[in-house]
Design a protein around this motif. Sequence first.
Motif, short mmCIF file in Angstrom:
data_model
loop_
_atom_site.label_atom_id
_atom_site.label_comp_id
_atom_site.label_asym_id
_atom_site.label_seq_id
_atom_site.Cartn_x
_atom_site.Cartn_y
_atom_site.Cartn_z
N MET A 17 0.84 -1.05 -0.12
CA MET A 17 -0.24 0.07 -0.04
C MET A 17 1.08 1.27 0.06
SD MET A 17 -3.04 1.36 2.89
CE MET A 17 -4.01 -0.03 2.48
N PRO A 18 0.63 2.17 -1.00
CA PRO A 18 1.39 3.42 -0.74
C PRO A 18 1.10 4.23 0.39
CG PRO A 18 -0.50 3.79 -2.51
CD PRO A 18 -0.38 2.07 -2.02
N ASP A 19 2.28 5.24 0.59
CA ASP A 19 1.89 6.07 1.80
C ASP A 19 1.22 7.28 1.15
OD1 ASP A 19 3.92 4.99 3.06
OD2 ASP A 19 5.36 6.05 2.58
N GLU A 20 0.33 7.74 2.09
CA GLU A 20 -0.38 8.81 1.61
C GLU A 20 0.29 9.89 1.55
OE1 GLU A 20 -4.43 7.75 4.47
OE2 GLU A 20 -2.77 9.05 5.24
N PRO A 21 -0.02 10.94 0.68
CA PRO A 21 0.53 12.31 0.50
C PRO A 21 0.66 13.19 1.70
CG PRO A 21 -1.21 12.02 -0.96
CD PRO A 21 -1.27 10.93 -0.22
N ASP A 22 1.82 13.57 1.87
CA ASP A 22 1.90 14.63 3.14
C ASP A 22 1.04 15.53 3.21
OD1 ASP A 22 3.87 13.05 4.08
OD2 ASP A 22 5.58 14.46 3.10
N ASP A 23 0.53 16.18 1.87
CA ASP A 23 -0.40 17.30 1.98
C ASP A 23 -1.99 17.03 2.45
OD1 ASP A 23 1.35 18.95 0.84
OD2 ASP A 23 0.52 18.62 -1.47
N LEU A 24 -2.01 15.61 2.33
CA LEU A 24 -3.43 15.01 2.70
C LEU A 24 -3.46 14.76 4.26
CD1 LEU A 24 -6.44 13.66 2.41
CD2 LEU A 24 -5.01 11.53 1.89
N VAL A 25 -2.37 14.39 4.79
CA VAL A 25 -2.39 14.32 6.14
C VAL A 25 -2.18 15.65 6.83
CG1 VAL A 25 -0.78 13.61 8.08
CG2 VAL A 25 -0.93 12.09 6.13
N ASP A 26 -1.72 16.79 6.19
CA ASP A 26 -1.90 17.94 6.70
C ASP A 26 -3.11 18.70 6.57
OD1 ASP A 26 1.14 17.68 7.33
OD2 ASP A 26 1.72 18.74 5.42
N ALA A 27 -3.71 18.35 5.60
CA ALA A 27 -4.79 18.95 5.42
C ALA A 27 -6.01 18.12 6.41
CB ALA A 27 -5.43 18.71 3.90
N VAL A 28 -6.18 16.96 6.78
CA VAL A 28 -6.82 16.36 7.82
C VAL A 28 -6.59 16.82 8.92
CG1 VAL A 28 -7.25 14.29 8.96
CG2 VAL A 28 -7.17 14.32 6.45
N ALA A 29 -5.20 17.21 9.45
CA ALA A 29 -4.75 17.92 10.67
C ALA A 29 -5.41 19.14 10.93
CB ALA A 29 -3.28 17.46 10.91
N HIS A 30 -5.15 20.18 9.70
CA HIS A 30 -5.66 21.60 9.93
C HIS A 30 -7.21 21.40 9.91
CE1 HIS A 30 -7.15 25.18 8.02
NE2 HIS A 30 -5.84 25.57 8.71
N PHE A 57 -11.88 22.17 13.45
CA PHE A 57 -13.15 21.68 14.39
C PHE A 57 -13.10 21.82 15.54
CE2 PHE A 57 -14.52 20.66 10.04
CZ PHE A 57 -15.90 21.13 9.86
N GLY A 58 -11.75 21.62 16.14
CA GLY A 58 -11.26 21.45 17.56
C GLY A 58 -11.20 22.85 18.10
N GLY A 59 -11.39 23.94 17.55
CA GLY A 59 -11.22 25.33 18.21
C GLY A 59 -9.76 25.77 18.35
N GLN A 60 -8.98 24.91 17.74
CA GLN A 60 -7.37 25.48 17.88
C GLN A 60 -6.98 26.43 16.95
OE1 GLN A 60 -6.16 21.25 17.51
NE2 GLN A 60 -6.95 20.67 19.53
N LEU A 61 -7.58 27.01 16.20
CA LEU A 61 -7.09 27.92 15.27
C LEU A 61 -7.30 29.47 15.71
CD1 LEU A 61 -7.73 25.95 11.88
CD2 LEU A 61 -5.50 26.28 13.31
N GLY A 62 -7.77 29.74 16.86
CA GLY A 62 -8.13 31.12 17.30
C GLY A 62 -9.66 31.19 17.13
N ARG A 63 -10.02 32.38 17.33
CA ARG A 63 -11.65 32.74 17.41
C ARG A 63 -12.17 32.32 15.83
NH1 ARG A 63 -15.46 36.20 16.40
NH2 ARG A 63 -16.71 37.27 17.87
N LEU A 64 -13.31 31.61 16.12
CA LEU A 64 -13.94 31.27 14.94
C LEU A 64 -14.57 32.26 14.21
CD1 LEU A 64 -15.26 27.87 16.14
CD2 LEU A 64 -13.23 28.27 14.95
N ASP A 65 -14.62 32.29 12.74
CA ASP A 65 -15.17 33.19 11.84
C ASP A 65 -16.41 32.77 11.38
OD1 ASP A 65 -15.62 35.72 10.34
OD2 ASP A 65 -14.10 35.17 8.98
#
Length: 170
Positions: free
Chosen positions: A1-14, A19-27
């Motif tokens: 099985m191939p590795d997932e692209p880093d961009d996908l892993v980063d996008a999921v984490a972002h 959604f976890g409220g960790q990026l400051g005040r929600l707009d």
Amino acid sequence: MPDEPDDLVDAVAHAEAAFGGQLGRLDYEEHLDPDSHDSDVIQLRKACRLLDACRLLRDHDGYHTSVIEMSFAAIERTLEFYALTASNDTIDDFREGHDRAYDRAADLQLITEETARRLKQLYRDNRAAAYYRDTVAAAQQAEGVFDIAVTLHDYVANFARLSHECRCLD
């Protein structure tokens, strides 16, 4: 099985951080701040925004699948708005499937049981067909469901005690 692209892993984490409220005040979208409005008003205004989005997509000649999907969502948000204002229901009561909004609208005599049954059948038979099957949604189908969404939204907004909270005319 191939590795997932880093961009996908980063996008999921972002997205998780957002959604976890960790990026400051929600707009929030205009008129949808949950700190300023009760859940009934939020549901009504979500329906307004969904209908506005449908109008925008229809003006660009297409996106029929999206219009069908958003029209059904607007129908449910409108029915939920009414149930929240006309009963002791809470928003949590509507987390268990799509039938609840239609059933409560009939229980509260907003619509007849026959209309609730027909709307649920339309949802089951046609929303899923346009969304999941390899058939393609047509303009006439999108127009039909959008017309129901607008008609129902206008009907509810014209007599609900919080109709002044509707933002469709803004």
